[in-house]
Motif scaffolding. Structure first.
Motif, short mmCIF file in Angstrom:
data_model
loop_
_atom_site.label_atom_id
_atom_site.label_comp_id
_atom_site.label_asym_id
_atom_site.label_seq_id
_atom_site.Cartn_x
_atom_site.Cartn_y
_atom_site.Cartn_z
N GLY A 15 0.81 -1.19 0.00
CA GLY A 15 0.00 0.00 0.00
C GLY A 15 0.85 1.26 0.00
N THR A 16 1.94 1.21 0.77
CA THR A 16 2.76 2.41 0.90
C THR A 16 3.98 2.30 -0.01
OG1 THR A 16 3.96 1.37 2.69
CG2 THR A 16 2.07 2.72 3.28
N SER A 17 4.66 3.38 -0.15
CA SER A 17 5.86 3.38 -0.99
C SER A 17 7.04 2.90 -0.17
CB SER A 17 6.12 4.79 -1.52
OG SER A 17 6.47 5.62 -0.43
N CYS A 18 8.10 2.59 -0.86
CA CYS A 18 9.29 2.09 -0.19
C CYS A 18 9.93 3.15 0.67
CB CYS A 18 10.30 1.61 -1.23
SG CYS A 18 10.30 -0.16 -1.40
N GLU A 19 9.78 4.41 0.28
CA GLU A 19 10.41 5.46 1.06
C GLU A 19 9.73 5.59 2.42
OE1 GLU A 19 9.72 5.86 -2.17
OE2 GLU A 19 11.82 5.72 -2.79
N ALA A 20 8.40 5.40 2.41
CA ALA A 20 7.68 5.56 3.67
C ALA A 20 7.93 4.39 4.61
CB ALA A 20 6.18 5.70 3.40
N ASN A 21 7.97 3.21 4.05
CA ASN A 21 8.12 2.04 4.91
C ASN A 21 9.15 1.11 4.29
OD1 ASN A 21 7.84 0.02 6.71
ND2 ASN A 21 5.92 -0.77 5.86
N PRO A 22 10.41 1.30 4.61
CA PRO A 22 11.44 0.55 3.88
C PRO A 22 11.53 -0.92 4.28
CG PRO A 22 12.43 1.93 5.52
CD PRO A 22 10.99 2.26 5.55
N TYR A 23 10.90 -1.31 5.37
CA TYR A 23 11.05 -2.70 5.80
C TYR A 23 9.80 -3.47 5.44
CZ TYR A 23 12.81 -6.56 8.53
OH TYR A 23 13.30 -7.77 8.90
N ILE A 24 9.96 -4.50 4.66
CA ILE A 24 8.81 -5.22 4.11
C ILE A 24 8.71 -6.58 4.78
CG2 ILE A 24 7.80 -6.17 2.03
CD1 ILE A 24 9.63 -4.13 0.56
N THR A 25 7.56 -6.86 5.32
CA THR A 25 7.36 -8.16 5.94
C THR A 25 6.37 -9.02 5.16
OG1 THR A 25 5.75 -7.10 7.35
CG2 THR A 25 7.93 -7.47 8.28
N GLN A 26 5.63 -8.41 4.23
CA GLN A 26 4.68 -9.20 3.46
C GLN A 26 5.41 -10.04 2.42
OE1 GLN A 26 4.35 -5.92 4.02
NE2 GLN A 26 2.19 -5.31 4.06
N ASP A 27 4.71 -11.04 1.96
CA ASP A 27 5.26 -11.88 0.91
C ASP A 27 4.86 -11.30 -0.43
OD1 ASP A 27 6.41 -13.83 -0.48
OD2 ASP A 27 4.90 -15.37 -0.05
N ILE A 28 5.74 -10.56 -1.04
CA ILE A 28 5.39 -9.90 -2.30
C ILE A 28 6.23 -10.46 -3.44
CG2 ILE A 28 4.58 -7.79 -1.24
CD1 ILE A 28 7.34 -6.60 -1.84
N CYS A 29 6.70 -11.66 -3.26
CA CYS A 29 7.56 -12.23 -4.29
C CYS A 29 6.74 -12.52 -5.54
CB CYS A 29 8.20 -13.52 -3.79
SG CYS A 29 9.59 -13.22 -2.72
N SER A 30 7.32 -12.22 -6.66
CA SER A 30 6.65 -12.54 -7.92
C SER A 30 7.52 -13.46 -8.78
CB SER A 30 6.35 -11.25 -8.70
OG SER A 30 7.58 -10.63 -9.04
N GLY A 31 8.59 -13.95 -8.22
CA GLY A 31 9.46 -14.83 -8.99
C GLY A 31 8.79 -16.15 -9.29
N ALA A 32 9.22 -16.75 -10.37
CA ALA A 32 8.58 -17.98 -10.82
C ALA A 32 9.17 -19.20 -10.13
CB ALA A 32 8.74 -18.11 -12.34
N ASP A 33 10.42 -19.11 -9.78
CA ASP A 33 11.11 -20.30 -9.27
C ASP A 33 10.88 -20.42 -7.76
OD1 ASP A 33 12.63 -22.46 -8.88
OD2 ASP A 33 14.44 -21.66 -9.82
#
Lengths: 325, 592
Positions: free
Chosen positions: B174-192
């Motif tokens: 929801g937020t930009s990387c500048e606002a919240n630089p630490y990501i805990t959600q699983d947002i991987c889009s890689g195929a492997d």
């Protein structure tokens, strides 16, 4: 020269020396030579980040322009322990009190018909030979680490002068994996790829620690209390400063120097403790017969006690003995 | 490692070697391998979820495909297993050949360990040592891999190539990387998915732990096996393995599979496990044959404890009533010899303490063994020097009923007049020991009188002063009379078995045996005389015990104030038994 019962006849020592020790030594020296002076082993090409600040330190010039030039370093670190061992052994041999213990520790070897190998010769050859072997082994360790990792020196980007136009280096985190975008001097770049672990640090700490172990375990003088610590700490501090100088001249990262210290320390400790056994004689200290635990015996031997009176008195006896002591 | 304990013995039989190997060692190794399979090759366990920072540089390294790795995991496993195993086998083979050439087949003065017979198979030292060292190595590899996997799953740190294979879709946030630089959600889009999963397992590096374990293990093996005559062979081998392990770990860094920290901590973990296994698990094994040192002391301690335990089990089997008496005595007795008392009564007290220590063992000896000991030639006694043999001896289970049978037989045949004394002999002494001390003392004295009368001439002079001294003593100092029955406790196991075989025979044979035994007892008692050999000492002991008089016992007991009553009962019981056996033997020698 030696006491009569201290002479031992051995026909295997000379062949063993020639066919095992010398072969191993020659192999080690040859390997070190290949690592140092030829390009048999190609250094691993390591990638880097665009505009990495850690790799953009100024170039301090070639090794000869350093504060501690390689020639001086190698001469000093090879000569210091050798000289210390020579002086120590010869003085031990000619000072009467230490000579007796020396002869008690070490046997004179009689090989063949004519040749006597007295303790002085044997100890000098052993200690200096092991030291030289360790020096080359440390060198091999260091070179293997440098070649395998290909860690970049802090001045790498300065001498590499990468051509960023061919790659897209827009983002800060872009990793450049192909190393052939360098435009600088190839020989200097080759040198700049060898950083981990620091050779100066490893060799100097190895040499200093070996000398220190020799001094602490050999020289046992009561008259001068400060000579030994000063000597030991002096050599160790010199080695330490040699490593730090590498960092301050931007020739190595701090982690490289620390790894070199650990490597040199490990080699010196292993050689000093497990190979030459703290610079004692081969026989080591005569094993004292261990008194058995007076409590353990009667319990163990209970079913075959002939007379408990005897064991009782024996126990009392030992108990009173231990009480006295 | 039972097998590690049974070294430094001449060839011998071991019943426990094979079952122990099959039912203890193999299941342990097998279970560790199975759990390793589940951890390593299945995704049964998910690594912990750890967040990451936007565009983290350290996680943006390129991804090296699994098949392009310099040292793939399978090659690492086979190398880490095969190289040390092969070198251990070569080393053991060379050692065995050298030893057998130097000292002959039977194991020389410094022979590593004797061969062992188990279940009809003969395992020589070469086979045993090789199996043990390679087995410990395999187990250590499994354990190291297990530890590594568990830590990897528990930490869930990201590998340097995580962001490369994950390809995070930052717009999902929801937020930009500048606002919240630490990501805990699983947002991987890689195929492997497999690569992403493996990118979550990096701390510590598997390569580093395994190679460090193998290198350190084999280095310590070399360090203990290779002799000092060649100074450079050992360091060359050790350095070769160390360089190989170091290179193996460092390639993980250069190929961006792990962070440097992972590799270094992996080195530490592997080396630590190897050092622990060598110093504890196979400690005695790896150390070269040498003069007995603390390890053998520990071995003796183990054996002693084992012996005691075995004895206790038999003891409790036979007399369940007496169990409450045995263990407390030992428990009190154990710590007390350590406490050194410098008072004048100290030595006496310690003597009594020793009696206390010895006391729980004697019921066995009397109950099961005295009956059979003399039915046999005493040739087997020297073998009792072997503690294991003695251990076996004590384990013989069948004696209780047989001994009672024999005792009753013998009772009915030869003892008519002494109805009064006998039930006490037949019944275990410690049963009545806690019951009524006063009556016991009377009985004791009665028996002693009988003893004095019946012994008459043939009494060995060494026994005399002790017997005379006894009435004056307190109940605790009675251990001198144990002199006579002590030789009877020498029962080899063969003796017990043969005795069991003898029991159905006719009374005549039994009587003959008993006659023989009586003569032998006399001989043995005479033989004990020179062993006492120190009359002043003897007198001193007696005097010491006399000096406090009847109150001396109480004085000492107040010294060790806690358990006076139980102590006194225990002190008395061996003497009761012993006096009883003295009466038995010496009285009926002239009877036949």
């Amino acid at each position: 020269m030696a006491v009569g019962n201290n002479t031992q006849r051995s026909y295997s020592i000379i062949p063993c020396f020639i066919f095992v020790e010398l072969v191993i030594m020659a192999g080690t020296v040859l390997l070190a030579y290949y690592f140092e002076c030829t390009d048999t082993f190609q250094v691993h090409i390591q990638g880097f980040f665009c505009q990495d600040g850690d790799l953009m330190k100024p170039y301090p010039g070639t090794e000869e322009e350093s504060f501690i030039t390689p020639l001086v370093l190698y001469c000093v670190l090879a000569a210091t322990p050798t000289a210390i061992i020579f002086i120590g052994e010869i003085s031990m041999y000619f000072i009467k009190s230490t000579r007796e213990s020396l002869i008690a520790q070490e046997k004179t070897i009689l090989t063949g018909e004519c040749c006597y190998l007295n303790p002085l010769l044997r100890r000098i050859i052993r200690f200096i030979g092991v030291f030289a072997f360790g020096l080359f082994a440390t060198d091999i360790f260091v070179n293997a680490g440098q070649v395998v990792t290909g860690h970049l020196t802090p001045y790498f980007l300065t001498v590499c002068k990468p051509n960023y136009t061919s790659t897209d280096c827009r983002a800060h985190h872009q990793f450049i994996n192909n190393g052939n975008i360098c435009t600088g001097d190839l020989e200097v770049i080759e040198k700049a790829r060898r950083s981990f672990p620091s050779k100066h640090a490893a060799l100097s700490i190895y040499s200093a620690l070996y000398a220190t172990m020799y001094i602490t375990s050999t020289i046992k003088t009561k008259s001068s209390r400060l000579a030994k610590p000063v000597l030991c700490l002096g050599t160790l501090c010199t080695a330490f400063l040699t490593g730090l100088n590498r960092v301050s001249e931007y020739r190595n990262h701090c982690s490289d120097v620390i790894a070199g210290f650990i490597l040199g320390t490990a080699v010196a400790l292993f050689l000093g403790m497990c190979v030459v056994h703290n610079f004692k004689g081969t026989q080591g200290s005569p094993s004292k017969p261990k008194p058995e635990d007076p409590r353990g015996v009667p319990l163990m031997a209970f079913p075959r006690i002939e007379s408990p009176l005897e064991t009782l008195s024996a126990q009392n006896h030992s108990a009173s003995m231990t009480e006295v002591t | 490692m039972i097998s590690a304990k049974e070294k430094n013995k001449t060839p011998k039989d071991s019943m426990t070697l094979l079952p122990c190997f099959y039912f203890v060692e193999l299941p342990i190794v097998a279970s560790s391998i199975v759990s390793l399979y589940f951890l390593e090759l299945t995704d049964l366990f998910k690594p912990a979820k750890v967040g990451f920072q936007c565009y983290d540089r350290r996680l943006s390294m390129p991804y090296v495909e699994t098949n392009e790795e310099l040292i793939p995991l399978l090659m690492l496993l086979s190398l880490a297993f095969a190289a040390p195993a092969a070198s251990i086998m070569v080393g053991e083979g060379a050692l065995y050949c050298l030893q057998s050439r130097l000292w002959g087949r039977s194991g020389g003065p410094g022979g590593a360990e004797g061969s062992i017979n188990a279940g009809g198979c003969n395992f020589n030292s070469f086979l045993r040592r090789t199996v043990r060292f390679v087995g410990v190595h395999v187990f250590g590899l499994c354990a190291t891999a297990l530890v590594t996997d568990v830590i990897q799953l528990a930490t869930g740190y990201h590998a340097p190539f995580f962001l490369t294979v994950c390809k995070p879709n930052y717009t999902l946030l929801g937020t930009s990387c500048e606002a919240n630089p630490y990501i805990t959600q699983d947002i991987c889009s890689g195929a492997d998915a497999h690569a992403i999963l493996s990118a979550r397992k990096t701390f510590p590096s598997q390569h580093a732990t395994l190679s460090a374990f193998a290198a350190v293990y084999v280095s310590m093996y070399f360090n203990s096996v290779i002799s000092d005559t060649t100074k450079l062979l050992k360091p060359v081998l050790v350095f070769a393995f160390a360089i190989a392990a170091g290179v193996c770990g460092l390639t993980q860094i250069t190929q961006y599979r792990s962070h440097p920290v992972d590799v270094y901590s992996g080195f530490l973990i592997g080396a630590g496990i190897a050092a622990y296994l060598v110093s504890r698990g196979a400690g005695r094994a790896v150390h070269p044959p040498g003069p007995p040192d603390e390890s053998t002391q520990g071995l003796k301690g183990c054996l002693r404890a084992l012996t005691q335990r075995g004895q206790d089990s038999v003891y409790q089997q036979n007399k369940s009533v007496s169990t409450d008496e045995g263990p407390p005595g030992r428990l009190e007795g154990a710590p007390r010899p350590v406490a050194r008392d410098k008072s004048s009564l100290g030595s006496l007290k310690r003597a009594s303490v020793d009696v206390d220590l010895l006391a729980p063992r004697s019921p066995m000896g009397k109950e099961n063994m005295v009956t059979f000991s003399n039915t046999l030639p005493r040739v087997n006694t020297p073998s009792l020097d072997d503690p294991a043999r003695r251990h076996m001896t004590i384990h013989v289970p069948l004696d209780a009923s047989r001994s009672k049978q024999l005792i009753s037989e013998w009772k009915q045949k030869s003892l008519e007049g002494r109805v009064l004394g006998l039930p006490d002999e037949a019944s275990p002494a410690h049963l009545r020991a806690p019951a009524e001390p006063m009556a016991e003392e009377e009985e004791e004295e009665d028996e002693e009188e009988e003893e004095d009368e019946e012994e008459g001439g043939p009494v060995p002079p060494s026994l005399y002063p002790t017997v005379q001294a006894r009435p004056g003593l307190g109940p605790r100092v009675i251990l001198p009379p144990r002199a006579a029955p002590q030789p009877l406790v020498h029962i080899p196991e063969e003796g017990a078995q043969a005795g069991a075989g003898l029991s159905p025979k006719s009374g005549a044979a039994v009587r003959a045996k008993w006659l023989m035994m009586a003569e032998k007892t006399g001989a043995a008692a005479v033989a004990t005389q020179p062993r006492v050999a120190n009359p002043p000492r003897l007198l001193q002991v007696i005097a010491m015990s006399k000096a406090p008089g009847g109150a001396g016992a109480k004085a000492v007991d107040t010294g060790s104030s806690s358990s006076a009553s139980s102590d006194s009962s225990q002190y008395r019981s061996p003497s009761d038994r012993d006096s009883a056996s003295i009466v038995t033997i010496d009285a009926h020698a002239p009877h036949h």
